[in-house]
Scaffold this active site. Structure first.
Site, PDB file in Angstrom:
ATOM      1  N   LYS A  35       0.822  -1.218   0.000  1.00  0.00           N
ATOM      2  CA  LYS A  35       0.000   0.000   0.000  1.00  0.00           C
ATOM      3  C   LYS A  35       0.859   1.273   0.000  1.00  0.00           C
ATOM      4  O   LYS A  35       2.068   1.236   0.270  1.00  0.00           O
ATOM      5  CB  LYS A  35      -0.945  -0.043   1.202  1.00  0.00           C
ATOM      6  CG  LYS A  35      -1.962  -1.192   1.139  1.00  0.00           C
ATOM      7  CD  LYS A  35      -2.947  -1.132   2.299  1.00  0.00           C
ATOM      8  CE  LYS A  35      -3.957  -2.262   2.246  1.00  0.00           C
ATOM      9  NZ  LYS A  35      -4.957  -2.164   3.344  1.00  0.00           N
ATOM     10  N   TYR A  45     -12.589  -2.283  -3.399  1.00  0.00           N
ATOM     11  CA  TYR A  45     -13.106  -2.314  -2.028  1.00  0.00           C
ATOM     12  C   TYR A  45     -14.629  -2.196  -1.976  1.00  0.00           C
ATOM     13  O   TYR A  45     -15.174  -1.797  -0.944  1.00  0.00           O
ATOM     14  CB  TYR A  45     -12.447  -1.210  -1.206  1.00  0.00           C
ATOM     15  CG  TYR A  45     -11.049  -1.576  -0.730  1.00  0.00           C
ATOM     16  CD1 TYR A  45     -10.834  -2.658   0.127  1.00  0.00           C
ATOM     17  CD2 TYR A  45      -9.937  -0.836  -1.117  1.00  0.00           C
ATOM     18  CE1 TYR A  45      -9.564  -2.990   0.567  1.00  0.00           C
ATOM     19  CE2 TYR A  45      -8.655  -1.164  -0.683  1.00  0.00           C
ATOM     20  CZ  TYR A  45      -8.481  -2.247   0.170  1.00  0.00           C
ATOM     21  OH  TYR A  45      -7.224  -2.583   0.611  1.00  0.00           O
ATOM     22  N   ARG A  69      -2.090 -14.239   4.792  1.00  0.00           N
ATOM     23  CA  ARG A  69      -2.847 -13.565   5.856  1.00  0.00           C
ATOM     24  C   ARG A  69      -2.053 -13.637   7.174  1.00  0.00           C
ATOM     25  O   ARG A  69      -1.991 -12.662   7.922  1.00  0.00           O
ATOM     26  CB  ARG A  69      -4.228 -14.196   6.046  1.00  0.00           C
ATOM     27  CG  ARG A  69      -5.140 -14.135   4.829  1.00  0.00           C
ATOM     28  CD  ARG A  69      -5.755 -12.808   4.562  1.00  0.00           C
ATOM     29  NE  ARG A  69      -6.654 -12.352   5.597  1.00  0.00           N
ATOM     30  CZ  ARG A  69      -7.365 -11.213   5.517  1.00  0.00           C
ATOM     31  NH1 ARG A  69      -7.244 -10.431   4.444  1.00  0.00           N
ATOM     32  NH2 ARG A  69      -8.154 -10.847   6.485  1.00  0.00           N
ATOM     33  N   THR A  90      -5.343  -6.775  10.944  1.00  0.00           N
ATOM     34  CA  THR A  90      -5.637  -5.515  10.241  1.00  0.00           C
ATOM     35  C   THR A  90      -5.079  -4.318  11.005  1.00  0.00           C
ATOM     36  O   THR A  90      -4.466  -3.420  10.417  1.00  0.00           O
ATOM     37  CB  THR A  90      -7.165  -5.357  10.073  1.00  0.00           C
ATOM     38  OG1 THR A  90      -7.686  -6.544   9.466  1.00  0.00           O
ATOM     39  CG2 THR A  90      -7.509  -4.141   9.229  1.00  0.00           C
ATOM     40  N   ARG A 127       2.545  -6.222   9.131  1.00  0.00           N
ATOM     41  CA  ARG A 127       1.866  -5.071   9.753  1.00  0.00           C
ATOM     42  C   ARG A 127       2.494  -4.687  11.086  1.00  0.00           C
ATOM     43  O   ARG A 127       2.571  -3.507  11.415  1.00  0.00           O
ATOM     44  CB  ARG A 127       0.371  -5.355   9.858  1.00  0.00           C
ATOM     45  CG  ARG A 127      -0.301  -5.240   8.475  1.00  0.00           C
ATOM     46  CD  ARG A 127      -1.651  -5.851   8.460  1.00  0.00           C
ATOM     47  NE  ARG A 127      -2.421  -5.480   7.266  1.00  0.00           N
ATOM     48  CZ  ARG A 127      -3.565  -6.066   6.921  1.00  0.00           C
ATOM     49  NH1 ARG A 127      -4.066  -7.041   7.660  1.00  0.00           N
ATOM     50  NH2 ARG A 127      -4.211  -5.668   5.844  1.00  0.00           N
ATOM     51  N   ASN A 161      -2.010   0.382   6.659  1.00  0.00           N
ATOM     52  CA  ASN A 161      -1.501  -0.863   7.225  1.00  0.00           C
ATOM     53  C   ASN A 161      -0.690  -1.708   6.233  1.00  0.00           C
ATOM     54  O   ASN A 161      -0.640  -2.924   6.343  1.00  0.00           O
ATOM     55  CB  ASN A 161      -2.635  -1.655   7.875  1.00  0.00           C
ATOM     56  CG  ASN A 161      -3.695  -2.077   6.880  1.00  0.00           C
ATOM     57  OD1 ASN A 161      -3.599  -1.756   5.695  1.00  0.00           O
ATOM     58  ND2 ASN A 161      -4.695  -2.801   7.345  1.00  0.00           N
ATOM     59  N   HIS A 206      -2.199  -5.614   1.626  1.00  0.00           N
ATOM     60  CA  HIS A 206      -3.490  -6.284   1.422  1.00  0.00           C
ATOM     61  C   HIS A 206      -3.214  -7.705   0.991  1.00  0.00           C
ATOM     62  O   HIS A 206      -2.297  -7.943   0.194  1.00  0.00           O
ATOM     63  CB  HIS A 206      -4.311  -5.602   0.317  1.00  0.00           C
ATOM     64  CG  HIS A 206      -5.458  -6.468  -0.149  1.00  0.00           C
ATOM     65  ND1 HIS A 206      -6.672  -6.487   0.487  1.00  0.00           N
ATOM     66  CD2 HIS A 206      -5.530  -7.418  -1.136  1.00  0.00           C
ATOM     67  CE1 HIS A 206      -7.456  -7.387  -0.102  1.00  0.00           C
ATOM     68  NE2 HIS A 206      -6.782  -7.962  -1.088  1.00  0.00           N
ATOM     69  N   GLU A 255      -9.655 -10.630  -7.624  1.00  0.00           N
ATOM     70  CA  GLU A 255      -8.688  -9.547  -7.416  1.00  0.00           C
ATOM     71  C   GLU A 255      -7.517  -9.663  -8.398  1.00  0.00           C
ATOM     72  O   GLU A 255      -7.073  -8.658  -8.962  1.00  0.00           O
ATOM     73  CB  GLU A 255      -8.213  -9.562  -5.960  1.00  0.00           C
ATOM     74  CG  GLU A 255      -9.315  -9.154  -4.995  1.00  0.00           C
ATOM     75  CD  GLU A 255      -8.950  -9.320  -3.526  1.00  0.00           C
ATOM     76  OE1 GLU A 255      -9.792  -8.985  -2.681  1.00  0.00           O
ATOM     77  OE2 GLU A 255      -7.827  -9.770  -3.214  1.00  0.00           O
TER      78      GLU A 255
HETATM   79  P1  GDP Z   1      -7.942  -6.742   5.884  1.00  0.00           P
HETATM   80  O1  GDP Z   1      -8.567  -7.901   5.162  1.00  0.00           O
HETATM   81  O2  GDP Z   1      -7.078  -7.157   7.040  1.00  0.00           O
HETATM   82  O3  GDP Z   1      -7.208  -5.800   4.946  1.00  0.00           O
HETATM   83  O4  GDP Z   1      -9.110  -5.895   6.574  1.00  0.00           O
HETATM   84  P2  GDP Z   1     -10.588  -5.462   6.105  1.00  0.00           P
HETATM   85  O5  GDP Z   1     -11.031  -6.233   4.893  1.00  0.00           O
HETATM   86  O6  GDP Z   1     -11.452  -5.488   7.317  1.00  0.00           O
HETATM   87  O7  GDP Z   1     -10.406  -3.911   5.702  1.00  0.00           O
HETATM   88  C1  GDP Z   1      -9.873  -3.553   4.456  1.00  0.00           C
HETATM   89  C2  GDP Z   1      -8.954  -2.379   4.666  1.00  0.00           C
HETATM   90  O8  GDP Z   1      -9.738  -1.258   5.064  1.00  0.00           O
HETATM   91  C3  GDP Z   1      -7.918  -2.520   5.786  1.00  0.00           C
HETATM   92  O9  GDP Z   1      -6.778  -3.232   5.402  1.00  0.00           O
HETATM   93  C4  GDP Z   1      -7.605  -1.074   6.111  1.00  0.00           C
HETATM   94  O10 GDP Z   1      -6.675  -0.510   5.180  1.00  0.00           O
HETATM   95  C5  GDP Z   1      -8.970  -0.421   5.920  1.00  0.00           C
HETATM   96  N1  GDP Z   1      -9.656  -0.271   7.203  1.00  0.00           N
HETATM   97  C6  GDP Z   1     -10.237  -1.239   7.964  1.00  0.00           C
HETATM   98  N2  GDP Z   1     -10.770  -0.717   9.086  1.00  0.00           N
HETATM   99  C7  GDP Z   1     -10.535   0.626   9.026  1.00  0.00           C
HETATM  100  C8  GDP Z   1     -10.839   1.726   9.889  1.00  0.00           C
HETATM  101  O11 GDP Z   1     -11.442   1.576  10.951  1.00  0.00           O
HETATM  102  N3  GDP Z   1     -10.414   2.960   9.463  1.00  0.00           N
HETATM  103  C9  GDP Z   1      -9.756   3.151   8.286  1.00  0.00           C
HETATM  104  N4  GDP Z   1      -9.378   4.395   7.928  1.00  0.00           N
HETATM  105  N5  GDP Z   1      -9.451   2.145   7.457  1.00  0.00           N
HETATM  106  C10 GDP Z   1      -9.823   0.901   7.822  1.00  0.00           C
END
Ligand code: GDP
Length: 140
Positions: free
Chosen positions: A11, A51, A87, A93, A104, A114, A117, A128
């Site tokens: 990212k 997303y 993962r 996350t 991370r 973070n 992805h 994807e």
């Molecule tokens: P991942 O699968 O671990 O990437 O997590 P998710 O699918 O839940 O979320 C996708 C992405 O959205 C995360 O990797 C973060 O970059 C972002 N994200 C998730 N939760 C938050 C939040 O509370 N605030 C913000 N700004 N970004 C978030």
């Protein structure tokens, strides 16, 4: 477990800090092979499509702003059980909850910024990968 492919993004928080190689070193040390890779500037439309599952979440706008704020490196990773392996290698996350040695934990700045992805299931991995790579760009 068979050889699988997963989709990865390094990212903008990481590319801005010149950490592409450092992230790739963790990926390769975990036994995953980078079988496709390119550095791109994601368009808003690409980020919103990628997303779309999070479109109703309060952080969706912020997430798309972030993902288009600088270069990203999109990748296809290949290896044994690659989806779950990556993962694990990425960590939770929220970096505050990520295990020692994970990408991370090592590099992420916040729950949003973070660093990495990784796909969460075979179906999403296939979608994807197809969003960003043609078949002949992936060389295993
Ligand atoms: P991942 O699968 O671990 O990437 O997590 P998710 O699918 O839940 O979320 C996708 C992405 O959205 C995360 O990797 C973060 O970059 C972002 N994200 C998730 N939760 C938050 C939040 O509370 N605030 C913000 N700004 N970004 C978030």
């Amino acid at each position: 477990m068979a050889i699988q492919r997963t989709f990865s993004i390094i990212k903008p928080d990481a590319t801005k800090r010149n950490l592409t190689g450092a992230v790739n070193a963790v990926i390769e040390k975990a036994g995953l092979r980078i079988v496709a890779q390119k550095r791109i500037l994601m368009t808003r439309a690409q980020a919103e499509t990628f997303y779309a599952v999070h479109a109703a979440r309060p952080f969706f706008g912020e997430l798309c702003d972030f993902m288009t704020s600088g270069p990203v490196v999109v990748q296809v990773l290949e290896g044994e059980n690659a989806i779950a392996t990556y993962r694990d290698v990425m960590g939770a996350t929220n970096p505050a909850n990520a295990a020692e040695g994970t990408i991370r934990k090592l590099f992420a700045l916040s729950v949003g910024e973070n660093t990495a992805h990784g796909s969460d299931a075979p179906e999403t991995a296939a979608l994807e990968i197809a969003q960003f790579f043609a078949g002949n760009e992936i060389v295993g």
